[in-house]
Every structure is written in C-alpha cells, then in structure tokens.
Design a protein around this motif. Sequence first.
Motif, short mmCIF file in Angstrom:
data_model
loop_
_atom_site.label_atom_id
_atom_site.label_comp_id
_atom_site.label_asym_id
_atom_site.label_seq_id
_atom_site.Cartn_x
_atom_site.Cartn_y
_atom_site.Cartn_z
N VAL A 233 0.83 -1.21 0.00
CA VAL A 233 0.00 0.00 0.00
C VAL A 233 0.86 1.25 0.00
N ARG A 234 1.93 1.24 0.78
CA ARG A 234 2.85 2.38 0.81
C ARG A 234 3.37 2.67 -0.60
N GLU A 235 3.79 1.63 -1.29
CA GLU A 235 4.33 1.80 -2.64
C GLU A 235 3.26 2.35 -3.59
N LEU A 236 2.07 1.75 -3.56
CA LEU A 236 1.01 2.16 -4.48
C LEU A 236 0.51 3.56 -4.17
N SER A 237 0.34 3.88 -2.88
CA SER A 237 -0.15 5.20 -2.49
C SER A 237 0.85 6.28 -2.87
N TYR A 238 2.12 6.00 -2.65
CA TYR A 238 3.16 6.98 -3.01
C TYR A 238 3.18 7.24 -4.51
N MET A 239 2.90 6.18 -5.29
CA MET A 239 2.94 6.31 -6.74
C MET A 239 1.61 6.75 -7.35
N GLY A 240 0.67 7.18 -6.52
CA GLY A 240 -0.51 7.81 -7.09
C GLY A 240 -1.83 7.15 -6.80
N ALA A 241 -1.85 5.94 -6.23
CA ALA A 241 -3.13 5.33 -5.86
C ALA A 241 -3.73 6.15 -4.73
N SER A 242 -4.88 6.76 -4.96
CA SER A 242 -5.38 7.80 -4.06
C SER A 242 -6.38 7.32 -3.02
N VAL A 243 -6.56 6.02 -2.88
CA VAL A 243 -7.55 5.51 -1.94
C VAL A 243 -7.16 5.81 -0.49
N LEU A 244 -5.86 5.72 -0.20
CA LEU A 244 -5.38 5.94 1.17
C LEU A 244 -4.11 6.77 1.12
N HIS A 245 -4.01 7.75 2.04
CA HIS A 245 -2.81 8.58 2.12
C HIS A 245 -1.60 7.71 2.46
N ALA A 246 -0.48 7.93 1.74
CA ALA A 246 0.71 7.10 1.93
C ALA A 246 1.23 7.12 3.37
N GLU A 247 1.04 8.25 4.08
CA GLU A 247 1.57 8.36 5.44
C GLU A 247 0.64 7.76 6.49
N ALA A 248 -0.51 7.24 6.07
CA ALA A 248 -1.46 6.68 7.03
C ALA A 248 -1.08 5.28 7.49
N ILE A 249 -0.09 4.69 6.86
CA ILE A 249 0.29 3.32 7.22
C ILE A 249 1.16 3.27 8.48
N ALA A 250 2.10 4.21 8.59
CA ALA A 250 3.11 4.14 9.65
C ALA A 250 2.54 4.01 11.06
N PRO A 251 1.56 4.84 11.48
CA PRO A 251 1.08 4.72 12.86
C PRO A 251 0.49 3.34 13.20
N VAL A 252 -0.30 2.77 12.30
CA VAL A 252 -0.91 1.47 12.62
C VAL A 252 0.10 0.34 12.51
N MET A 253 1.14 0.52 11.71
CA MET A 253 2.19 -0.51 11.61
C MET A 253 2.84 -0.76 12.96
N ARG A 254 2.93 0.27 13.77
CA ARG A 254 3.60 0.16 15.07
C ARG A 254 2.89 -0.85 15.96
N ARG A 255 1.57 -0.97 15.82
CA ARG A 255 0.81 -1.91 16.65
C ARG A 255 0.19 -3.04 15.82
N ARG A 256 0.58 -3.10 14.54
CA ARG A 256 0.11 -4.18 13.66
C ARG A 256 -1.43 -4.20 13.61
N ILE A 257 -2.01 -3.03 13.48
CA ILE A 257 -3.47 -2.90 13.41
C ILE A 257 -3.89 -2.98 11.93
N PRO A 258 -4.74 -3.91 11.55
CA PRO A 258 -5.21 -3.98 10.17
C PRO A 258 -6.07 -2.77 9.81
N ILE A 259 -6.05 -2.43 8.53
CA ILE A 259 -6.91 -1.37 7.99
C ILE A 259 -7.89 -2.00 7.02
N ASN A 260 -9.16 -1.66 7.15
CA ASN A 260 -10.17 -2.13 6.20
C ASN A 260 -10.70 -0.93 5.42
N ILE A 261 -10.43 -0.89 4.12
CA ILE A 261 -10.97 0.16 3.26
C ILE A 261 -12.39 -0.22 2.87
N LYS A 262 -13.36 0.61 3.24
CA LYS A 262 -14.78 0.27 3.04
C LYS A 262 -15.49 1.40 2.28
#
Length: 439
Positions: A233-262
């Motif tokens: 997701v980080r790679e795709l968001s950085y390269m233009g996939a606009s569904v999720l902000h590229a920087e939104a991954i880092a905080p949840v990665m710290r606690r291994r919290i899954p993200i569900n895009i709905k």
Amino acid sequence: MIKVCKFGGTSMADANSIRQVKNIIEADASRRFVVVSAPGKRFKDDIKITDMLYRCYDEVVEFGTCKKSFSIIRERFVQIVKDLELDLDIDSVLDKTEKDIDESKCPDFAASRGEYLSAIVTAAFLGFEFVDAADIIRFDRHGQLNKDYTADKVYNALNDVEKAVIPGFFGRNFQGEIKTFSRGGSDITGSIIANGIKADLYENWTDVSGFLVCDPRIVPEAKAINQITYKEVRELSYMGASVLHAEAIAPVMRRRIPINIKNTFKPEDKGTMIVPNDMYQASANDSVITGIAGKKNFTVLLIEKSMMNAEVGFIRKVLSVVEHFNICVEHLPSGIDTLSVILSSDQLKDGVLSDLVNEIRENVNPDYIHVMENVSLIATVGHGMARRHGTAATLFTALANENINIKMIDQGSSELNIIIGVANSDYEKCIRAIYKAFN
C-alpha cells in the motif's frame, strides 16, 4: 473490540451522507471512535469545503476579512444542520470560526476549520463526545509528527471516553499553533487515533469499495484487491493510488493494526484489508502482482562521467546541489559511470531546471548531462514478485509488444516493485499493457 472509523469528504458531503454514516456506526457497537473529513463534493462541479477555506485565507490576506468566501461555507453547514434537524446553535459556531480565521491570518488554521466544523456537527448528530484534534495531536519543531507524545495524549484523552468524534487533518505545532497534514491527511489522523487508543481495527470509509489493481479510468475492468500488505500500500499510495494517504500506514504498523478500506455507500462490500506481511493469507487465485500505479510529469537528469565510481563523494555532491534548490529526489538509479536523478517537473519551473543543471556541471564536472522531460513513472507492485521467476520478463515483453519505449528501470532492494519510466504519451497504454499481461 475497538474500531476506529474514518469517514472521507464524500461521506460528509450532505445530510443524507451523514445519515448513512450514522447507520454504519450504529450497526456495530465496537465502532467507538470516529474521525471525519471536511464535507467534499456533492456533485461533479461542486466545491470542496477545504478549497473554499483556502480561498478564505487568500481573501483575508487581500482584504482583511473572509466574509465573502466564508458565506458559502456558512450556507453549506447551516443547510446540513437544518436537514439533519439538529438542535445545534451552528450560527454561533460559524460566527466564531469566521472571526478566528480573520484574526489568525494562517492558511493551516483556515484549512483545518472544515474538519473542525464537520466533527462538531457529526458529534451532535451521533450523540458522541467531541474531542478536538488540536488537543491531542502534536508536531515537533521540525514540522514532523511527535509520535510518542501524540500516542500518549490520544490514550489519556480517549481511554475513559466511551464514544467520540475527532476532526481529521490537523494538530498543533510546538508553538501551539494549528498545523495541518498534507491534503488527504484525515487518513493519517484516523491511523494515529487507532494507534493511540490501541484499536483492533481501523476502518477507512470512502466512496470506493477498496483498492483496485489499477486506475479504473484507464482499465475499466480492473479487479478489486481483497487483501494487501502495508508495504504494498505504501508503494502504491506513493505512486498515485489515491484511496489511502501514503503516510497513514506508519502509525498502525507500530501496533500491527489492520486497515479495512470500506465503501460508505455500499457497506455490504468486503472492501480491501491491509495487513502486516505475516498476516497475509495467500490464495490460489492470487496474481503475481498486487497493483499498478503511476504518476506523470517527471524530469530525469542522466549524468555521465568516466570513472565516476572511483570519485569519492560524487553522488553526495550532486545531491547537495539538488538540496540547495530545496528539491526532493524521487529516485536515484545508478551505474558505474552514470547517475540518473529523477525529479518532479513541478519543482523545476521558472528557470530552476536550467540553473540546477548548470550548478551540477560546476560542482562535479560531468562528461555530459542529458535532460529527459515529460516522463511518467509506473510502479508494478507485488510482495510475491521476488519469489516468482519471469516477472520482469513478462512485464518488459508486454511493453515491447505494444511498442512502448522504456526510458528508465528501477527496482527496489526489497524486490517489492519494478518502476519504469516511459513518455507521458505512453502512460495509459503502458498501464493497460501491464494489467493485461498479469491478469
């Protein structure tokens, strides 16, 4: 179980959308913390509230008041409150907001008020507590998120709160002033809240049912992605996939919290689940690649110098020149005697490109510098690519068959992606060719 839900601009656009948000929240008692964006477009030619707020700032700078532009924002929120039949003195809230924008004369403060007002209205409609993001999200003196301090403040503020609505997109800097994330930053706020409150799941509600393999405007039949990893997701968001902000991954990665895009408007759809690598559950139907994304309008500086590899500090000198112009480097492919510096063309306007090339010549004395403009970068991403033979061959053969000339190739050390550069005119054709080759 605790779920944090973030709702995007289309989910906040009008009273009907906000009623749908309420239905989603009330359908699951574990959806306790809600992060909201500013109201987005209601129809194609509508204006986003955040765009109007930036106009408010410009108006304050020019005329000393934002009254004219703010009247459009006022009308929008008054109508939402009226349609929701809310017992809320929105006029007083709007009066104070307009006055504060006039007095602050700050673009970040003005832009943040869309989320602020949206959260006040949503909290009143849901019967939840309103918690201001300015009280819990902190940036350091370098303008970066103060992660640990923020996580502590989020936990202390929300741990004893049963249900709350928090505005997205902003916090405070070390001087106590309002500071925003980059556009789309409400995604980051949702992730920060999920991390701080130690949530079990972060649901990001938008107007699409998750990630697709590529842009459906280019490939209408693009398949949905059921499951994807953080890194992909980080790679795709950085390269233009606009569904999720590229920087939104880092905080949840710290606690291994899954993200569900709905999808707010199709809540029955499964959406896309974003998980750590070791939580990914592969299936027999998985493609070699996960997704394809790209951006147009890059400039490549191809620098060549004989015996470059033996010259200590050569790359550092080149990058020092680029840094002097306050330009970000996108990619840096290199060979023994060659170095390609890939830059966004937006940073090279008004004579900057010519000055940059001249300074590089003066500092490193290359044999020559070749400038390639109007280049598109396209990333083909997949965590299984490194383990599958022939991935690159399939990709390059597909492009050769379409007579697409590859100007540049770059593969990350993780072997998670292959990035190619092509002419802007070949961008859409290239994405279609890659999609067809792997699907």
